[in-house]
Write an enzyme that holds these catalytic residues in place. Sequence first.
Site, PDB file in Angstrom:
ATOM      1  N   ASP A 204       0.841  -1.197   0.000  1.00  0.00           N
ATOM      2  CA  ASP A 204       0.000   0.000   0.000  1.00  0.00           C
ATOM      3  C   ASP A 204       0.879   1.251   0.000  1.00  0.00           C
ATOM      4  O   ASP A 204       1.853   1.330   0.767  1.00  0.00           O
ATOM      5  CB  ASP A 204      -0.915   0.003   1.221  1.00  0.00           C
ATOM      6  CG  ASP A 204      -2.011   1.050   1.126  1.00  0.00           C
ATOM      7  OD1 ASP A 204      -3.048   0.758   0.518  1.00  0.00           O
ATOM      8  OD2 ASP A 204      -1.809   2.165   1.646  1.00  0.00           O
ATOM      9  N   ASN A 212      -2.841  12.894  -3.206  1.00  0.00           N
ATOM     10  CA  ASN A 212      -3.861  13.296  -4.182  1.00  0.00           C
ATOM     11  C   ASN A 212      -4.451  14.654  -3.837  1.00  0.00           C
ATOM     12  O   ASN A 212      -4.673  15.499  -4.708  1.00  0.00           O
ATOM     13  CB  ASN A 212      -4.978  12.251  -4.235  1.00  0.00           C
ATOM     14  CG  ASN A 212      -4.724  11.176  -5.276  1.00  0.00           C
ATOM     15  OD1 ASN A 212      -4.020  11.391  -6.250  1.00  0.00           O
ATOM     16  ND2 ASN A 212      -5.309  10.007  -5.065  1.00  0.00           N
ATOM     17  N   HIS A 217      -5.364  14.522  -8.862  1.00  0.00           N
ATOM     18  CA  HIS A 217      -5.469  13.113  -9.252  1.00  0.00           C
ATOM     19  C   HIS A 217      -4.583  12.756 -10.441  1.00  0.00           C
ATOM     20  O   HIS A 217      -4.157  11.604 -10.561  1.00  0.00           O
ATOM     21  CB  HIS A 217      -6.927  12.768  -9.555  1.00  0.00           C
ATOM     22  CG  HIS A 217      -7.785  12.705  -8.326  1.00  0.00           C
ATOM     23  ND1 HIS A 217      -7.768  11.641  -7.457  1.00  0.00           N
ATOM     24  CD2 HIS A 217      -8.666  13.598  -7.797  1.00  0.00           C
ATOM     25  CE1 HIS A 217      -8.616  11.855  -6.464  1.00  0.00           C
ATOM     26  NE2 HIS A 217      -9.164  13.044  -6.634  1.00  0.00           N
ATOM     27  N   ASP A 221      -2.212   9.642 -10.322  1.00  0.00           N
ATOM     28  CA  ASP A 221      -2.165   8.572 -11.314  1.00  0.00           C
ATOM     29  C   ASP A 221      -0.735   8.330 -11.784  1.00  0.00           C
ATOM     30  O   ASP A 221      -0.312   7.177 -11.969  1.00  0.00           O
ATOM     31  CB  ASP A 221      -3.046   8.918 -12.511  1.00  0.00           C
ATOM     32  CG  ASP A 221      -4.533   8.833 -12.191  1.00  0.00           C
ATOM     33  OD1 ASP A 221      -4.881   8.280 -11.128  1.00  0.00           O
ATOM     34  OD2 ASP A 221      -5.346   9.318 -13.007  1.00  0.00           O
ATOM     35  N   GLU A 247      -4.765   2.406  -4.338  1.00  0.00           N
ATOM     36  CA  GLU A 247      -3.304   2.545  -4.237  1.00  0.00           C
ATOM     37  C   GLU A 247      -2.649   1.279  -3.699  1.00  0.00           C
ATOM     38  O   GLU A 247      -1.519   1.303  -3.215  1.00  0.00           O
ATOM     39  CB  GLU A 247      -2.943   3.737  -3.341  1.00  0.00           C
ATOM     40  CG  GLU A 247      -3.291   3.572  -1.867  1.00  0.00           C
ATOM     41  CD  GLU A 247      -4.680   4.073  -1.512  1.00  0.00           C
ATOM     42  OE1 GLU A 247      -4.891   4.437  -0.349  1.00  0.00           O
ATOM     43  OE2 GLU A 247      -5.550   4.113  -2.409  1.00  0.00           O
TER      44      GLU A 247
END
Length: 325
Positions: A204, A212, A217, A221, A247
């Site tokens: 994770d 974010n 975002h 990404d 994630e």
Amino acid sequence: MAFSLVAQALAGKSIHEPANAEQSLQDIIQLASYICDAPVAMVTKADDTELNLIAKLGIAGHSVLRRESFCGYAMEAPNAVMVVPDASLDSRFNTHPMVASAPGYRFYAGSPLIDPEGFVIGTICVFDYVPKQLNQKQIDSLQALSRQVIAMLELKKLSEQLHLTSLTDALTGVNNRRAFDQKFEAEFSRWQRTGQPFTLALIDIDHFKSFNDSFGHAAGDQALSEVASLFQQHCRNYDFFARYGGEEFVLILPGTDRVSAYKTLEKLRLVVANHEWPLRQLTVSIGLASAEKFNDKKHLLEAADQVLYKAKTQGRNQTGVFSDS
């Protein structure tokens, strides 16, 4: 499609029985053999130096050198069927080993395979041991079969592309959750069957929500893709890496106990931690559990998730290992 159905009927199959691409090619060359009354038929696919026999009837072997083949000549005239009534009388082939000695071929007919981009990629062809000629209907039928072969190869290519897409995460390009579920099932079944251990690791990205929130975002990404790329590049080539969701990623380490897995995962964790991140330092937390402790894959997954949660609550950027205690 009509040729495929006729070929299945000739082969004694029900036309309602589904056929895979390999069987369909076999059906087509059986039909070519029937139409041309020739005992040897094949579909060849060319690379730089060889013609690979991707379907064959009445012949052994898997490939032939392109420069030494009848089909190499046929591919030079893509819009016609090349017919050699008697190879022993043809100066191009009368000294060819397959003519001058065993198996002693005399007749050849080959129709080039032309892909949708107009490239000649191989042939469908027939051989016989006696001289003869084809009539126009037979020539037209062989050309029609060449188009059927191309249609079959294109369908197979599309099927493979769709299958790959269905198992690939669109954002990161690594395996997706569906691919993981299939691999996890297979590895756990093998562990139960053979006793060969494997280790499961859940990974994770730490504080990803705040990343974010801070950078947007699009940047998130990009960060997800970069983390995935780092793991893909640095994990062992026989390990299985996938995006699990959000994630979170997952890694299956076949034939690996938890001690060896821990060493491997720590190296991967440090790869991420030491990477030069352009916006903000990123780290990962990892939870791993070995299959040898579990008789149920659901419990194995839950165990890895538990130690991942513990690693995050104890400060993140660390690898947690499930133990009986």
